[in-house]
Design a protein around this motif. Structure first.
Motif, PDB file in Angstrom:
ATOM      1  N   THR A   1      85.041  56.206  -0.575  1.00 22.81           N
ATOM      2  CA  THR A   1      85.628  57.259   0.270  1.00 22.81           C
ATOM      3  C   THR A   1      86.894  56.772   0.976  1.00 22.81           C
ATOM      4  OG1 THR A   1      83.440  58.222   0.632  1.00 22.81           O
ATOM      5  CG2 THR A   1      85.168  58.859   2.174  1.00 22.81           C
ATOM      6  N   PHE A   2      86.885  55.528   1.394  1.00 20.66           N
ATOM      7  CA  PHE A   2      88.048  54.946   2.069  1.00 20.66           C
ATOM      8  C   PHE A   2      89.280  55.011   1.170  1.00 20.66           C
ATOM      9  CE2 PHE A   2      90.275  52.215   4.953  1.00 20.66           C
ATOM     10  CZ  PHE A   2      91.055  51.373   4.160  1.00 20.66           C
ATOM     11  N   ILE A   3      89.071  54.696  -0.113  1.00 22.15           N
ATOM     12  CA  ILE A   3      90.171  54.715  -1.074  1.00 22.15           C
ATOM     13  C   ILE A   3      90.670  56.141  -1.271  1.00 22.15           C
ATOM     14  CG2 ILE A   3      90.899  54.065  -3.415  1.00 22.15           C
ATOM     15  CD1 ILE A   3      89.882  51.639  -1.977  1.00 22.15           C
ATOM     16  N   ALA A   4      89.725  57.085  -1.345  1.00 18.50           N
ATOM     17  CA  ALA A   4      90.077  58.474  -1.638  1.00 18.50           C
ATOM     18  C   ALA A   4      90.841  59.144  -0.503  1.00 18.50           C
ATOM     19  CB  ALA A   4      88.814  59.271  -1.933  1.00 18.50           C
ATOM     20  N   TYR A   5      90.547  58.764   0.728  1.00 17.53           N
ATOM     21  CA  TYR A   5      91.062  59.558   1.843  1.00 17.53           C
ATOM     22  C   TYR A   5      91.805  58.749   2.903  1.00 17.53           C
ATOM     23  CZ  TYR A   5      90.884  63.464   5.195  1.00 17.53           C
ATOM     24  OH  TYR A   5      91.203  64.479   6.062  1.00 17.53           O
ATOM     25  N   TRP A   6      91.248  57.644   3.323  1.00 12.74           N
ATOM     26  CA  TRP A   6      91.873  56.853   4.373  1.00 12.74           C
ATOM     27  C   TRP A   6      93.192  56.226   3.900  1.00 12.74           C
ATOM     28  CZ3 TRP A   6      87.228  58.602   5.337  1.00 12.74           C
ATOM     29  CH2 TRP A   6      86.773  58.667   6.666  1.00 12.74           C
ATOM     30  N   VAL A   7      93.188  55.768   2.646  1.00 11.03           N
ATOM     31  CA  VAL A   7      94.375  55.086   2.117  1.00 11.03           C
ATOM     32  C   VAL A   7      95.569  56.037   2.095  1.00 11.03           C
ATOM     33  CG1 VAL A   7      95.368  54.066   0.027  1.00 11.03           C
ATOM     34  CG2 VAL A   7      93.139  53.318   0.820  1.00 11.03           C
ATOM     35  N   GLY A   8      95.343  57.284   1.694  1.00 10.95           N
ATOM     36  CA  GLY A   8      96.425  58.264   1.647  1.00 10.95           C
ATOM     37  C   GLY A   8      97.070  58.458   3.019  1.00 10.95           C
ATOM     38  N   ALA A   9      96.220  58.563   4.043  1.00  6.24           N
ATOM     39  CA  ALA A   9      96.731  58.744   5.406  1.00  6.24           C
ATOM     40  C   ALA A   9      97.512  57.506   5.854  1.00  6.24           C
ATOM     41  CB  ALA A   9      95.573  59.019   6.363  1.00  6.24           C
ATOM     42  N   ALA A  10      96.982  56.326   5.536  1.00  2.40           N
ATOM     43  CA  ALA A  10      97.661  55.080   5.914  1.00  2.40           C
ATOM     44  C   ALA A  10      99.002  54.963   5.192  1.00  2.40           C
ATOM     45  CB  ALA A  10      96.788  53.873   5.582  1.00  2.40           C
ATOM     46  N   GLU A  11      99.004  55.363   3.914  1.00  2.00           N
ATOM     47  CA  GLU A  11     100.243  55.308   3.119  1.00  2.00           C
ATOM     48  C   GLU A  11     101.322  56.177   3.767  1.00  2.00           C
ATOM     49  OE1 GLU A  11      98.772  56.650  -0.659  1.00  2.00           O
ATOM     50  OE2 GLU A  11      98.757  54.631  -1.511  1.00  2.00           O
ATOM     51  N   GLU A  12     100.924  57.369   4.187  1.00  2.00           N
ATOM     52  CA  GLU A  12     101.899  58.282   4.787  1.00  2.00           C
ATOM     53  C   GLU A  12     102.415  57.726   6.109  1.00  2.00           C
ATOM     54  OE1 GLU A  12     100.762  62.459   4.864  1.00  2.00           O
ATOM     55  OE2 GLU A  12     102.169  62.767   6.538  1.00  2.00           O
ATOM     56  N   ALA A  13     101.493  57.200   6.930  1.00  2.00           N
ATOM     57  CA  ALA A  13     101.880  56.657   8.240  1.00  2.00           C
ATOM     58  C   ALA A  13     102.786  55.443   8.086  1.00  2.00           C
ATOM     59  CB  ALA A  13     100.640  56.284   9.040  1.00  2.00           C
ATOM     60  N   LEU A  14     102.544  54.671   7.032  1.00  2.00           N
ATOM     61  CA  LEU A  14     103.263  53.409   6.837  1.00  2.00           C
ATOM     62  C   LEU A  14     104.517  53.583   5.999  1.00  2.00           C
ATOM     63  CD1 LEU A  14     102.942  50.427   7.461  1.00  2.00           C
ATOM     64  CD2 LEU A  14     101.586  50.178   5.413  1.00  2.00           C
ATOM     65  N   GLY A  15     104.585  54.660   5.216  1.00  2.00           N
ATOM     66  CA  GLY A  15     105.700  54.841   4.291  1.00  2.00           C
ATOM     67  C   GLY A  15     105.584  53.883   3.129  1.00  2.00           C
ATOM     68  N   LEU A  16     104.324  53.657   2.680  1.00  2.00           N
ATOM     69  CA  LEU A  16     104.092  52.693   1.594  1.00  2.00           C
ATOM     70  C   LEU A  16     103.190  53.369   0.573  1.00  2.00           C
ATOM     71  CD1 LEU A  16     103.695  49.545   0.611  1.00  2.00           C
ATOM     72  CD2 LEU A  16     101.595  49.722   1.890  1.00  2.00           C
TER      73      LEU A  16
END
Lengths: 230, 229
Positions: free
Chosen positions: B156-171
């Motif tokens: 679940t972390f990969i499916a959802y948390w990573v996307g949010a982190a990517e957007e916040a980080l610009g990565l």
């Protein structure tokens, strides 16, 4: 289980994780072919069988693709042959309790030993020993609750947690000796100390427990590949 | 009540979310007890004295801790949608991949995010993510095949948390080019009703990651690193 070669186990004599699976197979009187791996020069079979981790133990059962990770292998064996010396309890809550402590043993307790091996400075070592004392205290309480006054975590007979923790006795004893430490101090944790003596002498485990030379040679190897650095 | 189910946790925790999703899949009614990790409740300390972490599931007054242990317990204790395969061999494989996600994949992906995409961390993260990508061969919609199972839930972390982190980080870590099957899996997974109902609002996660990247030594970061499991 019929044919001896129907089950093959890739392992290393000194590996407590491989010993764990052997302990379970022996308890269940399941015949198997044991293949010793040289971890300094891993076989093609091992790398092909466990491409993710490239580690032992690996269970090869008949013509099925390999099963890796010792706890998973032990649960698998228990599920395919629950009639032969059942290791996990039948009650859901008790099974959850077993899995909780199995995770604790592998993720909290045992890694402290690897940390100790890699820590050369005295202050660091003392700090780790403090954590080990705390961990064994937790395990002592878990043992008292689980055994209910009997010999093993599993009660009158060896159970899942006895297998999960029992395989570490010899290895951790070796590290203790190198570090002037005794994790199963009878004064501090009487019940677990008694249990440790008992489980170490159980034939199904004793027969696969590595000797001092094997352990020393293996430690020599690990010290090269994952040397102390702290 | 004899069969009462309570879940102690926090919305932002991907490990708590795993259990919520499992409860939704099994259609189990439960009471969610929100924990403040800076001021843990007496109940939490009583029910998880060893780790003092979330999630903790309370079933008829008995506590169970560690998210993957909880999910296996749920599959044992309740009928309904199976969370693990019945066949012992398939079950072993599912457990292997869930453990892989937990022990290898999530920690290194998290590390790569925390280090703002440091080269060595990124390389290692990609190596582990590739194993997951490869698991989705043979046109599998989910890791569990046609239905969600323990492996999907563990990721679940990969499916959802990573996307949010990517957007916040610009990565961009999990790109469509590099991970066509994994990105498709992410979309399929987060759009399942049982999953959707368990996920925290994306804005909350975005807000958290933006704030956290600004002050990387915050309390919650350390709690996550020690794994709320």
């Amino acid at each position: 289980m019929g044919n001896k070669s129907e089950i093959k186990l890739l392992g290393t004599a000194a590996s407590p994780f491989a010993n764990r699976v052997q302990f379970a197979l022996n308890l269940k009187s399941m015949k198997y072919e044991y293949i010793e791996e040289n971890l300094a020069c891993k076989s093609e079979l091992l790398i092909k069988s466990n491409p993710v981790h490239k580690k032992v133990p690996v269970l090869l059962h008949a013509d099925k693709p390999p099963i890796c990770e010792s706890q998973i292998i032990v649960e698998y064996l228990d599920e395919i042959r629950p009639d032969l010396y059942q290791l996990l309890p039948s009650v859901s809550l008790d099974r959850a309790n077993c899995r909780f402590w199995a995770a604790y043993i592998d993720n909290k307790f045992f890694p402290l030993y690897e940390e100790l091996r890699q820590t050369l400075n005295k202050a660091g070592q003392e700090a780790i020993k403090e954590q080990m004392i705390e961990a064994t205290q937790q395990l002592e309480e878990a043992f008292i609750k689980s055994s209910n006054g009997k010999t093993y975590f599993g009660g009158d007979q060896v159970g899942y947690l006895d297998v999960i923790l029992g395989c570490f006795i010899r290895w951790t004893q070796h590290v203790d000796e190198l570090n002037d430490f005794n994790k199963f101090d009878e004064v501090r944790i009487l019940e677990l100390a008694k249990w440790a003596k008992c489980i170490a002498s159980h034939e199904a485990l004793k027969s696969v427990t590595p000797g001092k030379e094997t352990l020393e040679s293996f430690f020599g190897l690990i010290n090269i590949y994952r040397p102390p650095y702290k | 009540m004899a069969d009462e189910v309570k879940l102690y946790g926090l919305d932002g925790s991907p490990f708590v979310c795993r259990v919520k999703i499992a409860l939704n899949l099994k259609k189990i009614d439960y009471k969610f007890v929100v924990e403040d990790l800076r001021n843990k409740s007496a109940d939490l300390l009583k029910y998880n004295p060893v780790h003092k972490k979330i999630p903790v599931l309370l079933h008829s007054g008995k506590p169970i801790s560690e998210s993957l242990v909880i999910i296996e317990y749920m599959d044992d204790a309740w009928k309904g949608a199976p969370l693990l395969p019945k066949d012992p061999y398939e079950k072993a494989q599912a457990r292997f991949w869930a453990k892989f996600v937990d022990d290898k994949c999530i920690p290194i992906v998290f590390k790569a995010i925390v280090s703002h995409g440091e080269e060595k961390d990124l390389a290692e993260a990609h190596e582990q993510l590739q194993f997951l990508e490869n698991q989705l061969n043979e046109g599998k919609k989910f890791f569990g095949g046609d239905d969600i199972n323990l492996v999907d839930i563990s990721a679940t972390f990969i499916a959802y948390w990573v996307g949010a982190a990517e957007e916040a980080l610009g990565l961009k870590l999990v790109s469509k080019d590099k991970y066509p099957k994994l990105t498709e899996w992410c979309d399929n997974y987060i759009n399942c009703q049982a999953v959707k109902d368990g996920l925290p609002p994306r804005e909350i996660l975005l807000g958290f990651f933006k704030m956290w990247f600004a002050t990387p030594n915050s309390f919650v970061y350390n709690e996550f690193l020690n794994k709320s499991s």
